[in-house]
Scaffold this motif. Sequence first.
Motif, PDB file in Angstrom:
ATOM      1  N   VAL A 176       5.728   6.304   4.609  1.00 36.71           N
ATOM      2  CA  VAL A 176       4.382   5.749   4.616  1.00 36.71           C
ATOM      3  C   VAL A 176       4.407   4.485   3.769  1.00 36.71           C
ATOM      4  O   VAL A 176       4.968   4.454   2.684  1.00 36.71           O
ATOM      5  CB  VAL A 176       3.361   6.763   4.045  1.00 36.71           C
ATOM      6  N   ARG A 177       3.814   3.408   4.281  1.00 40.21           N
ATOM      7  CA  ARG A 177       3.873   2.144   3.565  1.00 40.21           C
ATOM      8  C   ARG A 177       2.603   1.344   3.816  1.00 40.21           C
ATOM      9  O   ARG A 177       1.757   1.750   4.592  1.00 40.21           O
ATOM     10  CB  ARG A 177       5.089   1.328   3.985  1.00 40.21           C
ATOM     11  N   ILE A 178       2.523   0.209   3.151  1.00 43.46           N
ATOM     12  CA  ILE A 178       1.401  -0.703   3.347  1.00 43.46           C
ATOM     13  C   ILE A 178       1.989  -2.059   3.742  1.00 43.46           C
ATOM     14  O   ILE A 178       2.986  -2.494   3.167  1.00 43.46           O
ATOM     15  CB  ILE A 178       0.532  -0.818   2.071  1.00 43.46           C
ATOM     16  N   THR A 179       1.407  -2.694   4.714  1.00 45.21           N
ATOM     17  CA  THR A 179       1.928  -3.980   5.166  1.00 45.21           C
ATOM     18  C   THR A 179       1.538  -5.085   4.180  1.00 45.21           C
ATOM     19  O   THR A 179       0.572  -4.945   3.424  1.00 45.21           O
ATOM     20  CB  THR A 179       1.390  -4.352   6.556  1.00 45.21           C
ATOM     21  N   ASP A 180       2.285  -6.172   4.221  1.00 49.62           N
ATOM     22  CA  ASP A 180       1.957  -7.328   3.382  1.00 49.62           C
ATOM     23  C   ASP A 180       0.578  -7.877   3.749  1.00 49.62           C
ATOM     24  O   ASP A 180      -0.164  -8.331   2.878  1.00 49.62           O
ATOM     25  CB  ASP A 180       3.017  -8.419   3.538  1.00 49.62           C
ATOM     26  N   HIS A 181       0.242  -7.826   5.021  1.00 49.84           N
ATOM     27  CA  HIS A 181      -1.063  -8.310   5.459  1.00 49.84           C
ATOM     28  C   HIS A 181      -2.186  -7.487   4.802  1.00 49.84           C
ATOM     29  O   HIS A 181      -3.146  -8.046   4.264  1.00 49.84           O
ATOM     30  CB  HIS A 181      -1.179  -8.239   6.980  1.00 49.84           C
ATOM     31  N   ALA A 182      -2.049  -6.166   4.825  1.00 46.97           N
ATOM     32  CA  ALA A 182      -3.071  -5.306   4.222  1.00 46.97           C
ATOM     33  C   ALA A 182      -3.142  -5.522   2.707  1.00 46.97           C
ATOM     34  O   ALA A 182      -4.229  -5.563   2.129  1.00 46.97           O
ATOM     35  CB  ALA A 182      -2.786  -3.840   4.541  1.00 46.97           C
ATOM     36  N   LEU A 183      -1.996  -5.679   2.082  1.00 47.85           N
ATOM     37  CA  LEU A 183      -1.959  -5.927   0.641  1.00 47.85           C
ATOM     38  C   LEU A 183      -2.659  -7.244   0.302  1.00 47.85           C
ATOM     39  O   LEU A 183      -3.472  -7.313  -0.631  1.00 47.85           O
ATOM     40  CB  LEU A 183      -0.506  -5.958   0.153  1.00 47.85           C
ATOM     41  N   LEU A 184      -2.376  -8.271   1.074  1.00 47.23           N
ATOM     42  CA  LEU A 184      -3.020  -9.563   0.851  1.00 47.23           C
ATOM     43  C   LEU A 184      -4.530  -9.469   1.046  1.00 47.23           C
ATOM     44  O   LEU A 184      -5.309 -10.002   0.259  1.00 47.23           O
ATOM     45  CB  LEU A 184      -2.434 -10.612   1.809  1.00 47.23           C
ATOM     46  N   ARG A 185      -4.972  -8.767   2.080  1.00 54.58           N
ATOM     47  CA  ARG A 185      -6.407  -8.607   2.316  1.00 54.58           C
ATOM     48  C   ARG A 185      -7.064  -7.837   1.175  1.00 54.58           C
ATOM     49  O   ARG A 185      -8.177  -8.127   0.764  1.00 54.58           O
ATOM     50  CB  ARG A 185      -6.680  -7.897   3.653  1.00 54.58           C
ATOM     51  N   TYR A 186      -6.360  -6.835   0.613  1.00 55.96           N
ATOM     52  CA  TYR A 186      -6.878  -6.074  -0.515  1.00 55.96           C
ATOM     53  C   TYR A 186      -7.071  -6.982  -1.723  1.00 55.96           C
ATOM     54  O   TYR A 186      -8.126  -6.989  -2.353  1.00 55.96           O
ATOM     55  CB  TYR A 186      -5.929  -4.917  -0.845  1.00 55.96           C
ATOM     56  N   VAL A 187      -6.031  -7.752  -2.046  1.00 59.75           N
ATOM     57  CA  VAL A 187      -6.102  -8.674  -3.185  1.00 59.75           C
ATOM     58  C   VAL A 187      -7.239  -9.666  -2.976  1.00 59.75           C
ATOM     59  O   VAL A 187      -8.005  -9.956  -3.897  1.00 59.75           O
ATOM     60  CB  VAL A 187      -4.754  -9.413  -3.366  1.00 59.75           C
ATOM     61  N   GLU A 188      -7.356 -10.150  -1.780  1.00 56.64           N
ATOM     62  CA  GLU A 188      -8.392 -11.136  -1.469  1.00 56.64           C
ATOM     63  C   GLU A 188      -9.796 -10.536  -1.562  1.00 56.64           C
ATOM     64  O   GLU A 188     -10.691 -11.122  -2.179  1.00 56.64           O
ATOM     65  CB  GLU A 188      -8.141 -11.665  -0.047  1.00 56.64           C
TER      66      GLU A 188
END
Length: 168
Positions: free
Chosen positions: A68-80
Amino acid sequence: MGAGAGRSTADLLSEIEDLKSKIETIHGRISEHHREMTALQGEVAQMEATRRSLLAEVERRSRPPDDVRITDHALLRYVERVFGIDVDAVRREILTDGVARCIELGASTITVKGIQFRVKYRSIVTVIGGDQKTHRKKSKAHHRGRRPERDDVNAHLADYYSPEDTND
């Protein structure tokens, strides 16, 4: 005497017509079987695609939990969105006119204020901070026996080095 010597011409013509009729019948059946075969091939292809899709779904659902992982896109959207970071402002801070010009001139590594931007295919692909170790590889130009020109690249970095900047 040869075969058919005792037969009349009318009998031979009748046999030829009978053979032609059989040929037409066989030809019709072959065409019918070709149509059926084409339909079956389409059905088999569709079933194969469904089977592959089901196998992929079984594989996806059978993965162990550590996959189970998180994509870079989702991580970036979270930070944003959660931290309220203006990602476009950060992008503008990194990709100044000077850095863009260096990339246009073919730079593969650009160092600004101790931070390295690694470039591949005209895109910044990673950023290495001043406190991080870098793997030093010899450039392709080095392997060909010539040193890459850096004067043009360095000339376009002046916008990073303003006198009022004291964060170095």
